[in-house]
Design a protein around this motif. Structure first.
Motif, PDB file in Angstrom:
ATOM      1  N   LYS A   1       0.721  -0.867   0.116  1.00 46.42           N
ATOM      2  CA  LYS A   1      -0.290   0.391  -0.132  1.00 46.42           C
ATOM      3  C   LYS A   1       1.013   1.537   0.072  1.00 46.42           C
ATOM      4  N   VAL A   2       1.609   1.416  -0.575  1.00 49.23           N
ATOM      5  CA  VAL A   2       2.651   2.650  -1.245  1.00 49.23           C
ATOM      6  C   VAL A   2       2.723   2.866  -2.062  1.00 49.23           C
ATOM      7  N   LEU A   3       2.380   4.302  -2.890  1.00 50.98           N
ATOM      8  CA  LEU A   3       2.515   4.874  -4.252  1.00 50.98           C
ATOM      9  C   LEU A   3       4.286   5.353  -4.149  1.00 50.98           C
ATOM     10  N   TYR A   4       4.338   5.182  -5.313  1.00 48.09           N
ATOM     11  CA  TYR A   4       6.030   6.019  -5.538  1.00 48.09           C
ATOM     12  C   TYR A   4       5.898   6.319  -6.891  1.00 48.09           C
ATOM     13  N   CYS A   5       6.253   8.058  -6.339  1.00 46.84           N
ATOM     14  CA  CYS A   5       5.915   9.048  -7.802  1.00 46.84           C
ATOM     15  C   CYS A   5       7.691   9.367  -8.827  1.00 46.84           C
ATOM     16  N   ALA A   6       8.144   9.036  -9.991  1.00 45.04           N
ATOM     17  CA  ALA A   6       9.032   9.304 -10.240  1.00 45.04           C
ATOM     18  C   ALA A   6       9.225  10.267 -11.210  1.00 45.04           C
ATOM     19  N   ASN A   7       9.482  11.200 -11.030  1.00 41.51           N
ATOM     20  CA  ASN A   7       9.945  12.839 -12.001  1.00 41.51           C
ATOM     21  C   ASN A   7      11.354  12.819 -12.131  1.00 41.51           C
ATOM     22  N   ALA A   8      11.065  13.598 -13.486  1.00 41.94           N
ATOM     23  CA  ALA A   8      12.074  14.023 -14.024  1.00 41.94           C
ATOM     24  C   ALA A   8      12.089  14.767 -14.864  1.00 41.94           C
ATOM     25  N   GLY A   9      11.728  16.366 -15.017  1.00 40.18           N
ATOM     26  CA  GLY A   9      11.044  17.601 -15.828  1.00 40.18           C
ATOM     27  C   GLY A   9      10.014  18.031 -15.204  1.00 40.18           C
ATOM     28  N   ASP A  10       9.682  19.161 -15.888  1.00 41.93           N
ATOM     29  CA  ASP A  10       8.016  19.992 -15.709  1.00 41.93           C
ATOM     30  C   ASP A  10       6.980  19.520 -15.988  1.00 41.93           C
ATOM     31  N   SER A  11       6.945  18.030 -16.147  1.00 42.50           N
ATOM     32  CA  SER A  11       4.943  17.144 -16.028  1.00 42.50           C
ATOM     33  C   SER A  11       5.238  16.718 -14.462  1.00 42.50           C
ATOM     34  N   ARG A  12       4.493  16.771 -13.983  1.00 39.96           N
ATOM     35  CA  ARG A  12       3.623  16.691 -12.769  1.00 39.96           C
ATOM     36  C   ARG A  12       2.568  15.136 -12.594  1.00 39.96           C
ATOM     37  N   THR A  13       3.141  14.342 -11.254  1.00 39.76           N
ATOM     38  CA  THR A  13       2.118  13.892 -10.803  1.00 39.76           C
ATOM     39  C   THR A  13       1.516  14.386  -9.073  1.00 39.76           C
ATOM     40  N   VAL A  14      -0.019  14.320  -9.130  1.00 38.22           N
ATOM     41  CA  VAL A  14      -0.655  15.171  -8.334  1.00 38.22           C
ATOM     42  C   VAL A  14      -1.299  13.812  -7.511  1.00 38.22           C
ATOM     43  N   LEU A  15      -1.613  13.834  -6.185  1.00 44.20           N
ATOM     44  CA  LEU A  15      -2.444  13.111  -5.499  1.00 44.20           C
ATOM     45  C   LEU A  15      -3.061  13.493  -5.342  1.00 44.20           C
ATOM     46  N   ALA A  16      -5.600  13.092  -4.948  1.00 40.73           N
ATOM     47  CA  ALA A  16      -6.150  13.905  -4.337  1.00 40.73           C
ATOM     48  C   ALA A  16      -6.237  12.802  -3.549  1.00 40.73           C
ATOM     49  N   THR A  17      -6.477  13.660  -2.290  1.00 40.85           N
ATOM     50  CA  THR A  17      -7.042  12.762  -1.029  1.00 40.85           C
ATOM     51  C   THR A  17      -8.192  13.514  -0.647  1.00 40.85           C
ATOM     52  N   ASN A  18      -9.395  13.440  -0.249  1.00 38.58           N
ATOM     53  CA  ASN A  18     -10.258  14.309   0.517  1.00 38.58           C
ATOM     54  C   ASN A  18     -10.316  15.050  -0.772  1.00 38.58           C
ATOM     55  N   GLY A  19      -9.959  15.890  -1.490  1.00 34.38           N
ATOM     56  CA  GLY A  19     -10.465  17.118  -2.094  1.00 34.38           C
ATOM     57  C   GLY A  19      -9.725  18.033  -2.564  1.00 34.38           C
ATOM     58  N   PHE A  20      -7.926  17.451  -1.475  1.00 33.47           N
ATOM     59  CA  PHE A  20      -7.020  18.048  -1.565  1.00 33.47           C
ATOM     60  C   PHE A  20      -5.508  17.673  -2.328  1.00 33.47           C
ATOM     61  N   ALA A  21      -5.349  18.523  -3.059  1.00 36.36           N
ATOM     62  CA  ALA A  21      -4.313  18.226  -3.529  1.00 36.36           C
ATOM     63  C   ALA A  21      -2.804  17.830  -3.456  1.00 36.36           C
ATOM     64  N   LYS A  22      -2.226  17.031  -3.217  1.00 34.58           N
ATOM     65  CA  LYS A  22      -0.587  16.248  -2.879  1.00 34.58           C
ATOM     66  C   LYS A  22       0.256  16.124  -4.201  1.00 34.58           C
ATOM     67  N   ASN A  23       1.112  17.393  -4.002  1.00 35.43           N
ATOM     68  CA  ASN A  23       2.544  16.797  -5.064  1.00 35.43           C
ATOM     69  C   ASN A  23       3.033  15.984  -4.639  1.00 35.43           C
TER      70      ASN A  23
END
Length: 509
Positions: free
Chosen positions: A166-188
């Protein structure tokens, strides 16, 4: 901003699938750009990356040798990525075809060593696997003969869902973006890598580069990417310390499905228009507004947000004129269907601001433009408004695509122009006009800077518009079929030059 079309190519590529632990919907559109350079990966099970029909014989032997434990782990991992190409589509396409396989092999090899140490599976370093996969992609590119002739690159933002722990991993290189929505709020889950960031600028300068006009060496508008090998030539430095590096930042998030609802992955064409919270708001709004009598579709939600972000014209500052890819990944509980997930999200009664809707956000993004009521979306939808079901519109739109502008066979994306010959564009301000003129007439009347692009569209500036009394208007010309001799006859009266993309100036995300 790069070359743009006189009308956007609005054909959308959509796909969606329900997995055991996640469901996704993705939509991609070429838009105003002259070519499509986005790619993506959607693997509800990472094991499927090793079962593709076109994998090499060496990989097939590797798969045959996988242990049950290894296969079990790969089945429990889901992997999603958005690649935003620049300077061409070669690296983005290569990445879209290979990063999933590379990651699956890296995970398998490391897991074999891990099992020999008899350690707790919760301690398996998936973050290290993601980093190694990104760097190995660069290595494989350098082994490819075609890459030596190519100067393109791509950003990458990835989501790896570990359903076992039960873990999310985000790998990012550059200026695209991944965002989590949790109970209405955005978490980058990722942060944009821009050359002006103090850490990025420090690395660039220590590697012998510089930042000018907010760009790497005055050229590249982002500081991490796969490819872009002209910025990775310092033999004295490791990959992570080069002027531009594919080394990703990793953010891990412990999943709590009582709070966490969905994840958004998108290229910067979306984030140039919307903040992380605004994009999350629109997804919640779309879920709340989706008709009960229609089959719920995450791909359609993604399509609508692209509609919100696509510029109504080419007269702004480039905002909304990029390629766009939008992906929504629903985080499912065990045995949960997409409809049950939707009901679970709706039961939270997420409260949104009054202006958190498609029309108001679109007007906010393009505040310089005068929209007509119920025609806010006419650039991408013939009805001019959001209906949550534009399948009929898209079917007729495909007939309007310029078939001569198709890309090479086998391409997942098709270039082309949405023809509107003989039709007025209700979205244009009253002082703008759209005209079509045969090339022969243009040449007879004269003009300065006549050019034509790969889609057969011609553009002109200078005295020609004054001749027609249309100074300042947006002009669009249909090019006649004329042979080279006819063209040469007119070369004494008008400057004609073929547009060739300047690779050094066109590299931007």
């Amino acid at each position: 901003m790069g070359q743009i079309l006189s009308q956007p190519s609005i054909r959308k590529d959509k796909e969606e699938e329900l997995g055991l632990f996640s469901s996704y919907g993705v939509c991609s559109m070429q838009g105003w750009r002259t070519s499509m350079e986005d790619e993506h990966i959607t693997l509800t099970s990472l094991l499927s990356a090793l079962k593709s029909a076109d994998i090499e014989e060496e990989t097939k032997k590797f798969v045959d040798g996988l242990s049950k434990e290894n296969k079990f782990l790969l089945e429990k991992l889901s992997f999603f990525t958005v690649f935003d190409g620049h300077g061409g589509d070669f690296v983005a396409r290569f990445s879209g075809s290979n990063v999933g396989r590379i990651l699956a092999v890296v995970v398998s090899e490391k897991y074999n060593e891990f099992l020999k140490e008899d350690r707790d599976v919760k301690d398996f370093p998936l973050s290290e696997c993601l980093i190694e996969a990104f760097l190995k992609t660069d290595e494989e590119l350098l082994e490819d003969k075609l890459s030596k002739l190519d100067h393109s690159g791509c950003t990458a933002t990835s989501l790896l869902l570990d359903s076992l722990n039960k873990v999310l991993y985000c790998a990012n290189a550059g200026d695209s973006r991944t965002v989590l929505a949790t109970n209405g709020f955005a978490k980058n889950l990722s942060f944009d890598h821009k050359p002006t960031n103090i850490g990025e600028k420090t690395r660039i300068m220590q590697a012998g580069g510089f930042v000018e006009s907010s760009r790497v060496n005055g050229n590249l508008a982002l500081s991490r990417a796969i490819g872009d090998f002209e910025f990775k030539r310092n033999d004295k430095l490791p990959a992570e310390e080069q002027i531009v590096t594919a080394y990703p930042d990793i953010i891990a998030h412990d999943l709590n499905l009582d709070f966490d609802d969905f994840v958004i992955l998108a290229c910067d064409g979306i984030w140039d228009c919307l903040s992380s919270q605004e994009c999350v708001n629109l997804v919640y709004y779309a879920i709340q507004q989706f008709p009960k009598d229609k089959e719920f579709s995450l791909a359609e939600l993604s399509s609508i947000i692209i509609d919100v972000c696509c510029s109504p014209d080419a007269g702004g500052h480039g905002i909304g004129c990029d390629n766009m890819t939008m992906m929504v990944v629903a985080l499912l509980k065990e045995g949960e269907t997409l409809q049950l997930w939707k009901n679970r999200v709706l039961s939270k009664n997420i409260k949104l601001d009054e202006d958190a809707n498609f029309v108001d956000y679109r007007k906010k993004i393009f505040n310089y433009y005068q929209f007509e009521d119920e025609q806010e979306f006419s650039v991408t939808r013939k009805s001019g408004k959001i209906t949550f079901d534009n399948s009929g519109e898209e079917e007729s739109e495909e007939k309007d695509i310029d078939m001569d502008a198709d890309e090479a066979p086998g391409s997942r994306f098709r270039s082309g122009l949405h023809k509107q010959a003989g039709q007025s564009n209700k979205n244009r301000p009253g002082n703008e006009k759209t005209i079509q003129v045969p090339l022969s007439e243009i040449l007879q009347l004269g003009g300065d800077g006549l050019t034509y692009d790969q889609n057969g569209m011609s553009y002109i500036k200078g005295d020609f518009l004054k001749v027609l009394g249309l100074a300042g208007a947006n002009a669009r010309f249909a090019q006649e079929d004329e042979d080279d001799e006819d063209m040469e006859e007119h070369n004494g009266d008008v400057k004609i030059e073929e547009v060739e993309e300047d690779e050094e100036k066109e590299k931007e995300s």
